[in-house]
Design a protein around this motif. Structure first.
Motif, PDB file in Angstrom:
ATOM      1  N   GLU A 219      -7.853  99.120  38.788  1.00 27.72           N
ATOM      2  CA  GLU A 219      -7.055  99.759  38.361  1.00 27.72           C
ATOM      3  C   GLU A 219      -6.430  99.991  39.930  1.00 27.72           C
ATOM      4  OE1 GLU A 219      -8.223 102.331  34.772  1.00 27.72           O
ATOM      5  OE2 GLU A 219      -7.820 103.527  35.732  1.00 27.72           O
ATOM      6  N   TRP A 220      -4.944 100.084  39.645  1.00 27.26           N
ATOM      7  CA  TRP A 220      -4.208 100.846  40.666  1.00 27.26           C
ATOM      8  C   TRP A 220      -3.349 102.273  40.656  1.00 27.26           C
ATOM      9  CZ3 TRP A 220      -3.586  98.634  45.227  1.00 27.26           C
ATOM     10  CH2 TRP A 220      -4.559  97.223  45.822  1.00 27.26           C
ATOM     11  N   THR A 221      -3.579 103.209  41.184  1.00 28.65           N
ATOM     12  CA  THR A 221      -2.787 104.437  41.505  1.00 28.65           C
ATOM     13  C   THR A 221      -1.641 104.387  42.034  1.00 28.65           C
ATOM     14  OG1 THR A 221      -4.206 105.253  40.882  1.00 28.65           O
ATOM     15  CG2 THR A 221      -3.552 107.133  41.593  1.00 28.65           C
ATOM     16  N   LEU A 222      -0.792 103.975  41.447  1.00 27.05           N
ATOM     17  CA  LEU A 222       0.312 104.103  42.436  1.00 27.05           C
ATOM     18  C   LEU A 222       1.474 105.708  42.253  1.00 27.05           C
ATOM     19  CD1 LEU A 222       1.338 100.097  40.915  1.00 27.05           C
ATOM     20  CD2 LEU A 222       0.337 101.165  43.372  1.00 27.05           C
ATOM     21  N   PRO A 223       2.386 106.019  43.252  1.00 31.70           N
ATOM     22  CA  PRO A 223       3.294 106.561  43.625  1.00 31.70           C
ATOM     23  C   PRO A 223       4.800 106.672  42.695  1.00 31.70           C
ATOM     24  CG  PRO A 223       2.705 105.996  45.522  1.00 31.70           C
ATOM     25  CD  PRO A 223       2.311 105.183  45.213  1.00 31.70           C
ATOM     26  N   CYS A 224       4.902 106.077  41.767  1.00 34.07           N
ATOM     27  CA  CYS A 224       6.111 106.340  41.352  1.00 34.07           C
ATOM     28  C   CYS A 224       6.543 107.235  40.185  1.00 34.07           C
ATOM     29  CB  CYS A 224       6.362 104.883  40.957  1.00 34.07           C
ATOM     30  SG  CYS A 224       5.508 103.206  41.529  1.00 34.07           S
ATOM     31  N   GLN A 225       5.999 107.381  40.053  1.00 33.97           N
ATOM     32  CA  GLN A 225       6.473 108.718  38.817  1.00 33.97           C
ATOM     33  C   GLN A 225       7.423 109.815  39.637  1.00 33.97           C
ATOM     34  OE1 GLN A 225       4.021 109.668  34.224  1.00 33.97           O
ATOM     35  NE2 GLN A 225       2.997 111.392  36.037  1.00 33.97           N
ATOM     36  N   PHE A 226       8.505 110.118  38.261  1.00 33.60           N
ATOM     37  CA  PHE A 226       9.094 111.606  38.972  1.00 33.60           C
ATOM     38  C   PHE A 226       9.944 111.493  39.880  1.00 33.60           C
ATOM     39  CE2 PHE A 226       8.902 113.910  34.270  1.00 33.60           C
ATOM     40  CZ  PHE A 226       7.345 113.153  34.138  1.00 33.60           C
ATOM     41  N   GLN A 227       9.853 109.878  40.713  1.00 32.35           N
ATOM     42  CA  GLN A 227       9.809 109.821  41.667  1.00 32.35           C
ATOM     43  C   GLN A 227      11.339 108.262  42.058  1.00 32.35           C
ATOM     44  OE1 GLN A 227       7.230 109.081  44.094  1.00 32.35           O
ATOM     45  NE2 GLN A 227       7.890 110.347  46.178  1.00 32.35           N
ATOM     46  N   TYR A 228      10.465 107.717  41.314  1.00 29.86           N
ATOM     47  CA  TYR A 228      11.245 105.710  41.515  1.00 29.86           C
ATOM     48  C   TYR A 228       9.836 104.701  40.789  1.00 29.86           C
ATOM     49  CZ  TYR A 228       7.580 106.045  45.805  1.00 29.86           C
ATOM     50  OH  TYR A 228       6.777 106.156  47.093  1.00 29.86           O
ATOM     51  N   GLU A 229      10.147 105.301  39.479  1.00 30.27           N
ATOM     52  CA  GLU A 229       9.859 104.401  38.615  1.00 30.27           C
ATOM     53  C   GLU A 229      10.007 103.166  38.079  1.00 30.27           C
ATOM     54  OE1 GLU A 229      10.613 107.951  38.045  1.00 30.27           O
ATOM     55  OE2 GLU A 229       9.847 108.581  36.238  1.00 30.27           O
ATOM     56  N   PRO A 230      11.595 103.197  38.008  1.00 28.60           N
ATOM     57  CA  PRO A 230      11.870 101.615  38.547  1.00 28.60           C
ATOM     58  C   PRO A 230      11.152 100.417  39.757  1.00 28.60           C
ATOM     59  CG  PRO A 230      13.771 102.316  38.792  1.00 28.60           C
ATOM     60  CD  PRO A 230      12.387 103.467  38.645  1.00 28.60           C
ATOM     61  N   VAL A 231      11.214 101.066  40.529  1.00 32.14           N
ATOM     62  CA  VAL A 231       9.653 100.493  41.078  1.00 32.14           C
ATOM     63  C   VAL A 231       8.203  99.608  40.938  1.00 32.14           C
ATOM     64  CG1 VAL A 231       8.649 100.660  43.546  1.00 32.14           C
ATOM     65  CG2 VAL A 231      10.491 100.877  43.603  1.00 32.14           C
ATOM     66  N   PHE A 232       7.724 100.771  40.534  1.00 34.27           N
ATOM     67  CA  PHE A 232       6.748 100.161  39.317  1.00 34.27           C
ATOM     68  C   PHE A 232       7.376  99.012  37.961  1.00 34.27           C
ATOM     69  CE2 PHE A 232       2.399 100.242  36.961  1.00 34.27           C
ATOM     70  CZ  PHE A 232       3.008 100.374  35.770  1.00 34.27           C
ATOM     71  N   GLY A 233       8.705  99.461  37.606  1.00 37.37           N
ATOM     72  CA  GLY A 233       8.955  98.738  36.527  1.00 37.37           C
ATOM     73  C   GLY A 233       9.274  96.726  37.374  1.00 37.37           C
ATOM     74  N   ALA A 234      10.233  97.208  38.854  1.00 36.28           N
ATOM     75  CA  ALA A 234      10.205  95.734  38.680  1.00 36.28           C
ATOM     76  C   ALA A 234       8.668  95.040  39.093  1.00 36.28           C
ATOM     77  CB  ALA A 234      11.128  95.803  40.370  1.00 36.28           C
ATOM     78  N   ILE A 235       7.958  95.776  39.384  1.00 38.78           N
ATOM     79  CA  ILE A 235       6.672  94.928  40.379  1.00 38.78           C
ATOM     80  C   ILE A 235       6.074  94.694  38.958  1.00 38.78           C
ATOM     81  CG2 ILE A 235       4.073  95.295  40.905  1.00 38.78           C
ATOM     82  CD1 ILE A 235       5.313  97.598  42.914  1.00 38.78           C
TER      83      ILE A 235
END
Lengths: 327, 329
Positions: free
Chosen positions: B16-32
């Motif tokens: 499981e990865w914990t990634l810093p994207c919420q309320f900040q740059y969600e599209p980065v998560f989406g792109a990955i």
């Protein structure tokens, strides 16, 4: 707590052939500075490329203006000051006796010889011409030679392991360094490093992302060569790769993994090459490619890579322009 | 056709990865995630963390100060969960008081968050108890800020001696569902001797910590950032010591984990890896590569294909996400 080395491959004797000569020299300076800023030795680099001349091959040139002798010298000086050797990509496939007399190409050659440049060459005729001018000039058999020989409709022979090994071993008697097709190094040499007589003099292209054994490779090369004399053509070359989905392209190329490269280094390979980028490639992208293929991206490294911002590249670009007298 | 090796740096089941994207740059998560899917792989199992400005927020300075409607919250969480992510709140403020527990806005977010199976990264045991009372199944994560305040700085409660720090985390494992350890501890102690912790599967390791190791200013930095958790405020009273350091010292005085360190931990049973947030909360290519460099291999064909695909997906996701949020206005 100290982190480990930035180098992926710990071997001081490796020479990296990197693209950017007469294209993006500031990328070389920025990249080598990055290593020094971190307290590490810069890489040993063969920095390759050429301005538009009748002897050019490989990629479409970026510089079409005729350079003065002073500018050419300054470019070579800059390259050498960054722990690199200039390598001219004189690998045109259609060299004739007449084209050997080209004034501008000879001007570049004479200056290049003074700076102990190396020469990447397709034509044996041009190889002999260069060696006649300076016996100890280092001449590299371009990867275009085996591509033309083994790929495409007009190929001379089939790329069986035996025939291809024989081809390279013969070239090793005629050239100082021999570039291998990536398909051969990845699928044959990695599994049997004794196929080649002198592995220290072959050059391995590690990031070839063309379709394996592409039947259109030769056509593409010949198309690029037409740009030596004309900046625009009235037709385009459609790379077959561009019509394929990402996962097919990903599965169907000859780019080497780190494990494969390490196997080759352990066996004695000392010349590794990154492929060239078209003129539309942005300098920062080229820098990131150098950084992520030559340097580790784990631990603190990736942060350091991205902490080295565009400002440094801009400064180096300005410095280079002033250095060659074109600011 | 010949297959290239996997695109992932760590090819381990149940990671499981914990990634810093919420309320900040969600599209980065989406792109990955979309890049991974397009290359024919299963998307990451991810806890996507962050929080808007609320009285409970901690960690980085929020990027969203306006009060979010339930509709927008739902849209953001739907976006994350549709991509195999779990919304994870950084409610890690160190100065939560009893009154704060009843904050209307924070509780409204909580209600929506519960519906999406969100997780909560927490400093305050009081807030943990409150969340558990409201929803006994809520997953709570003991924030790394707890360990930092306990072991670092002039007001530290204990010195970071391995034995004491191990006892500390083992105690936290009885009180929280997941426990984040200090990267100094995981890199220098746990890598060498992983079995000193009682349940490695519930330990989370931050692998790209770039702060100066055991920085004495770290608690002060957290507390300074917290002052901006409700309203933006000029942060002129804290100067990060790292910013004065030359690059080669920055490179050598941090606790980020090498691939080898991380593999040793995964081999021992760690299944939660965390990437720290970025100072610049920007959904750009540099951000996506900073995260991707820890997740993907960059050798072989990956260097070109994964990178160019990420760029392509980022452009698509930025547009898609912007439209999604605009429709909420």
């Amino acid at each position: 707590m100290a982190d480990e080395s930035i180098y992926i491959y710990e071997n001081e004797n490796i020479i990296w052939a990197l693209p950017g000569l007469f294209q993006y020299e500031a990328v070389l300076g920025t990249f080598q500075d990055y290593c020094k800023m971190l307290g590490f030795k810069p890489f040993n680099v063969d920095f390759y490329g050429a301005p538009a001349t009748i002897w050019n091959g490989g990629r479409k040139p970026v510089i079409y203006d005729k350079l003065t002798p002073k500018e050419i010298s300054k470019v070579f000086e800059y390259v050498k000051s960054n722990n690199a050797t200039p390598v001219l990509t004189f690998n045109n496939t259609e060299i004739t006796n007449e084209s050997l007399d080209d004034e501008y190409a000879n001007l570049i050659l004479d200056i290049a010889l003074e700076y102990n440049a190396k020469f990447m060459v397709y034509s044996d005729l041009l190889r002999d011409y260069i060696k006649n001018k300076k016996q100890d000039a280092i001449v590299i058999a371009s990867v275009i030679k085996p591509v033309v020989y083994f790929q495409g409709q007009d190929r001379i022979d089939e790329p069986t392991i035996e025939k291809e090994s024989e081809f390279y071993n013969k070239l090793l008697k005629e050239y100082d360094i021999v570039a291998l097709r990536a398909e051969y190094s990845k699928f044959a040499l990695v599994n049997n490093t004794s196929l080649i007589d002198d592995i220290s003099r072959v050059q391995v292209l590690i990031n070839q992302t063309c379709l394996q054994n592409c039947a259109y490779a030769v056509e593409h090369i010949k198309f690029n060569e037409k740009f030596n004399t004309s900046q625009e053509l009235n037709y385009d070359f459609i790379c077959p790769k561009k019509t394929l989905s990402a996962n097919i392209r990903y599965m169907n190329n000859a780019a080497h993994t780190q494990k494969e490269i390490q196997t080759l280094i352990d066996a004695g390979v000392r010349n590794l090459k990154l492929k060239g980028r078209g003129g539309s490639c942005e300098p920062m992208l080229l820098l990131r490619i150098f950084q992520t293929l030559l340097c580790r991206t784990d631990g603190a490294n990736y942060h350091v890579i991205t902490s080295y911002p565009e400002a440094h590249m801009d400064m180096e670009t300005d410095y280079f322009a002033k250095f060659i007298g074109r600011s | 056709m010949f297959e290239n090796n996997t695109i992932f740096k760590y090819d381990v089941e149940n990671l499981e990865w914990t990634l810093p994207c919420q309320f900040q740059y969600e599209p980065v998560f989406g792109a990955i995630q979309n890049a991974i899917i397009e290359l024919g792989y299963e998307p990451l199992r991810a806890n996507v963390f962050g929080a808007p400005a609320t009285i409970w927020s901690g960690g980085r300075k929020p990027t969203i100060y306006r009060e979010l409607s339930n509709k927008e919250l739902e849209k953001r969480f739907e976006y994350i969960t549709s991509l195999n992510g779990i919304p994870t709140f950084t409610f890690s403020c160190t100065v939560v008081e009893k009154d704060h527990l009843y904050d209307k806005y924070a509780n409204r977010i909580l209600d929506v968050a519960f519906d999406f199976g969100a997780r909560f990264i927490i400093f305050s045991d009081m807030l943990r108890d409150y969340i558990k009372k409201r929803n006994p199944n809520a997953h709570t994560v003991s924030s790394v800020v707890k360990a930092i305040c306990h072991f670092q700085g002039p007001d530290r409660i204990e010195d970071p001696i391995p034995e004491l720090e191990t006892n500390y985390y083992n105690k936290l494992l009885k009180e929280y569902d997941t426990v984040v350890v200090r990267p100094e501890y995981s890199k220098s102690v746990l890598v060498k001797n992983p079995y000193i912790l009682d349940d490695l599967s519930r330990i989370e390791v931050m692998i790209n910590q770039l702060c100066v190791s055991s920085c004495v200013n770290a608690p002060l930095h957290s507390k300074t950032l917290e002052k901006m958790r409700v309203k933006p405020k000029r942060m002129d009273e804290f100067i990060c010591p790292k910013h004065k350091m030359p690059l080669h010292l920055q490179y050598r005085t941090n606790s980020s984990h090498t691939t080898q360190d991380t593999m040793a931990l995964l081999k021992a049973g760690i299944r939660n890896l965390k990437l720290q947030g970025r100072g610049e909360p920007v959904a750009n290519f540099t951000t996506i590569l900073a995260l991707s460099s820890q997740i993907f291999r960059f050798d072989g064909a990956n260097n070109l294909f994964v990178r160019s695909l990420l760029k392509e997906k980022l452009d698509i996701e930025l547009e898609h996400f912007e439209k999604l949020i605009k429709d909420c206005e």
